[in-house]
Design an enzyme around this catalytic site. Structure first.
Site, PDB file in Angstrom:
ATOM      1  CB  CYS A 190      -0.905  -0.003   1.230  1.00 10.74           C
ATOM      2  SG  CYS A 190      -1.773   1.556   1.506  1.00 10.74           S
ATOM      3  CB  CYS A 204      -2.339   3.934  -5.839  1.00  6.90           C
ATOM      4  SG  CYS A 204      -3.668   2.997  -5.028  1.00  6.90           S
TER       5      CYS A 204
END
Length: 265
Positions: free
Chosen positions: A70, A177
């Site tokens: 993440c 991302c």
């Protein structure tokens, strides 16, 4: 080797898929904190609290290495994860930054990641004269988690996000991302063919392979072997279907609470 990784949802699948391909014959524990999706609009304090809880949970799993799948948590709380886990921690931002060759780089990321300028700072550390422009993309993760990936809507949204970067004549674009590689085809429709797409998971996977190779001498001859365990904090019903779609596995998925000590093992 027992390897842990996490994301707020299915974005980390892009990391897991590349890691499995490059580093087979290992055990992987994937945690999706779906109850608090998305991370990309949360405050710094919220992300730090999440990092504390996630690292505590993974300590209980007795893993040998940890992958920060993440980017938002990577940008805000990497130091917390490293301190609490006390094992090798592999991160996306540092891995990607160390491979940059182009002089003009664009970054698509969540608002929380962009706010930290983590990609800019990491890239400039390796290549000080690089021009870096970061673009927040708040709509992408909710659209991806809702499976709104191949529609004209996401192409339209991508066009809006990419325009400021294209005006700066970027040479490469970092998908900052882990969800974003899932919409790479839509991004490619908008980008000139000359712009290189960079998925940080590729560099991370290579670093992990070097680590595993240095620690492990005997591999199983069965190159298709992989041990996968999945955990979620909500949406238990739908997660196996998403894993089947993106990873071609239909796993058993366990529901856990990161706020309680009564964890499922």
């Amino acid at each position: 080797m027992r390897i842990g990784l996490f994301d707020s949802g299915i974005g980390g699948f892009t990391v897991l898929k590349k890691v499995i391909k490059l580093c087979p014959n290992n055990s992987f524990i994937y945690l999706a904190d779906t109850a608090r999706l998305p991370y990309g609009i949360k405050t710094t304090n919220e992300i730090k609290k999440i990092a504390e809880e996630i690292s505590s949970w993974f300590r209980y799993q007795k893993i040998d290495a940890f992958l920060v799948a993440c980017n938002t948590t990577n940008a805000i709380a990497l130091d917390i994860l490293k301190k609490n886990l006390d094992i090798p921690v592999f991160d996306l931002i540092g891995s990607a930054a160390s491979t940059i060759q182009e002089s003009r780089v664009g970054v698509l990321a969540t608002p929380s990641t962009v706010k930290t300028k983590a990609y800019t700072n990491a890239i400039l550390e390796f290549k000080p004269k690089t021009f870096v422009i970061e673009q927040p993309c708040p709509a992408f993760v909710p659209m991806i988690e809702m499976d709104n990936i191949n529609s004209d809507d996401i192409t339209d949204v991508a066009t809006g996000y990419l325009q400021p970067l294209l005006k700066q004549k970027i040479h490469s674009l970092i998908l900052g991302c882990s969800h974003y590689p899932l919409i790479a085809p839509s991004l490619r429709k908008v980008l000139p063919s000359s712009v290189k797409l960079i998925d940080p998971a590729e560099a991370l996977s290579f670093k992990l392979k070097l680590f595993i190779d240095s620690k492990t001498s005997n591999y199983s001859k069965n190159k298709n072997f992989v041990d996968l365990k999945f955990y979620v904090t909500s949406n238990l019903k739908h997660f196996p279907n998403k894993a089947k779609h993106w990873l071609n596995v239909f796993p058993e998925v366990n529901l856990v609470s990161l706020q309680k000590k009564g964890w499922v093992s």
